[in-house]
Motif scaffolding. Sequence first.
Motif, short mmCIF file in Angstrom:
data_model
loop_
_atom_site.label_atom_id
_atom_site.label_comp_id
_atom_site.label_asym_id
_atom_site.label_seq_id
_atom_site.Cartn_x
_atom_site.Cartn_y
_atom_site.Cartn_z
N LYS A 2 37.46 32.16 37.40
CA LYS A 2 36.11 31.75 37.11
C LYS A 2 36.08 30.28 36.69
CE LYS A 2 34.48 36.22 35.52
NZ LYS A 2 33.78 36.96 34.45
N LEU A 5 35.63 29.79 32.92
CA LEU A 5 36.64 30.31 32.00
C LEU A 5 37.95 29.55 32.21
CD1 LEU A 5 36.15 34.18 32.25
CD2 LEU A 5 35.48 32.70 30.37
N CYS A 222 39.46 38.30 27.74
CA CYS A 222 38.69 38.22 28.99
C CYS A 222 39.46 37.47 30.05
CB CYS A 222 37.34 37.56 28.71
SG CYS A 222 36.30 37.39 30.18
N ASN A 223 40.05 36.34 29.67
CA ASN A 223 40.78 35.53 30.65
C ASN A 223 42.01 36.25 31.19
OD1 ASN A 223 40.02 32.45 31.14
ND2 ASN A 223 39.19 33.14 29.19
N TRP A 226 40.81 38.92 33.60
CA TRP A 226 40.35 38.33 34.86
C TRP A 226 41.53 37.89 35.73
CZ3 TRP A 226 35.82 38.32 37.27
CH2 TRP A 226 35.63 37.45 38.35
N GLN A 259 29.76 36.14 31.33
CA GLN A 259 31.09 36.02 31.92
C GLN A 259 31.99 37.18 31.52
OE1 GLN A 259 29.58 33.84 29.82
NE2 GLN A 259 30.16 31.72 30.25
N ASP A 262 30.83 40.39 33.16
CA ASP A 262 31.23 40.34 34.57
C ASP A 262 32.68 40.78 34.73
OD1 ASP A 262 31.15 39.59 37.35
OD2 ASP A 262 32.14 37.73 36.81
N THR A 263 33.55 40.32 33.84
CA THR A 263 34.96 40.70 33.89
C THR A 263 35.13 42.20 33.65
OG1 THR A 263 35.65 38.51 33.13
CG2 THR A 263 37.24 40.30 32.89
N ALA A 288 22.27 35.89 32.30
CA ALA A 288 22.71 34.58 32.80
C ALA A 288 21.56 33.58 32.82
CB ALA A 288 23.32 34.73 34.18
N GLU A 293 25.75 30.39 38.21
CA GLU A 293 26.35 31.59 37.64
C GLU A 293 25.62 32.83 38.15
OE1 GLU A 293 27.61 33.31 33.23
OE2 GLU A 293 26.04 31.79 33.40
#
Length: 312
Positions: A2, A5, A222-223, A226, A259, A262-263, A288, A293
Motif C-alpha cells: 500500500k 503504509l 497491519c503492515n 499486508w 487502511q 482494508d488489510t 475513506a 484511496e
Amino acid sequence: MKPFLLPIFGIILAGAFLNANAANIGSKAPKLQIEHWVKGKQVDINKADEKKIHVIEFWATWCGPCRTSIPHLTELQKKYKNKGVTIIGITDEQKPTVERFVRRQGKQMEYTVAIEKGDSMSQSYMRAFGQTGIPSAFVVDQKDRIVWVGHPMNGLDEVIDRLVKGTFDLEAEIAKEKAQIRLQQLSMQYWERLVEGEKNDETKKIGAELLALVKDNAEVSCNIAWAVLTDESVKYRDLDFARSAAKAAFEVSGGNQPQIIDTYALALFESGDIGEAIKLQKRALSLASDQQEKVQLKKSLDRFQAAQKNKK
C-alpha cells in the motif's frame, strides 16, 4: 504494498538499528576523545559529579538534518542549563570549517561544540551502538551510563526531562531495547521462512512469538499482515498469522482506519470468509476521505463481490 503504509521492515527497523552484537543502553559512557574544543568549556564526563547529565550529539556542518536540529538543541540547553545538563556537539571536520560554521550560527548554536580526535569517538559511540547516520544523540545520566540513543528531534526532550525529575526508569528502557532487538530477530527469521516457503511448525512458532510482540501496535501489525498477504516474494502465505495480525490491528485502532480495515478484509477474504470481508470493505470505503484511496478500496470490494457471486 500500500502506498499509504510503510514497508514491513521500514517500520520495524526504523530509527537506530539495534542488534545483539552492538553495545546497548546501560553501558558505561566511553571517555571523550577531543582534538579541539571549539565552543564552550572543556568537559570530562567521567569526572563529572553524579548530578550531571550529558547529551553527546554527533553532527556535521554539511548535514541538513543536523543544521535543523541546532536551534532545538540550543533551546534544550537554555531550558536545562541550570539543572545540570550539558549538550556537546561532536564532529570530525577540520577546525577552520567548524569554527567558521559555529561563528556564523551565532546564538542559534548556544551549546558546547568539539572536534573528535581522529575517529575515536565515532568508533566508541556511533559504531559501537550500531548508529549509521547523523544527527545522532547519546544521553549520559548522572551515573555515567548511556541511557538513550536516538535522533535529537525524536524523544530527546522527554528523556532529559525525566532524568532531571528523577523519573527515568533505566531498567524499563533496557527491557524495551531487548524487546526491540528480539522483534528484529524474529521479523528477519519469520520473513526468511515465508520467502523460502517453509510451511512447518517452527515457522508457526516464530510467527506466534512475533505476533505477541507487535499485536498492540496497530501500524506494525497491519503492515506485517499486508506484506504476508501481498508481497510477491512470499512463497508461503501464513494466512492464520495474517488474519490474527490484521485483526489485532483492527481492534487496537478502534476499527475506524480505512487502511487497517482494508488489510483485515483482505485477510478474511483470503481465508475464505468472503461475506465478512465484503462487510468490512464497505466500511473502509465509507470511512475513506482520499479519492485515490477510495478507488483502490472500491476495486477490492468489486473483487470480493465478484468472488462471492461466482461462488453461488
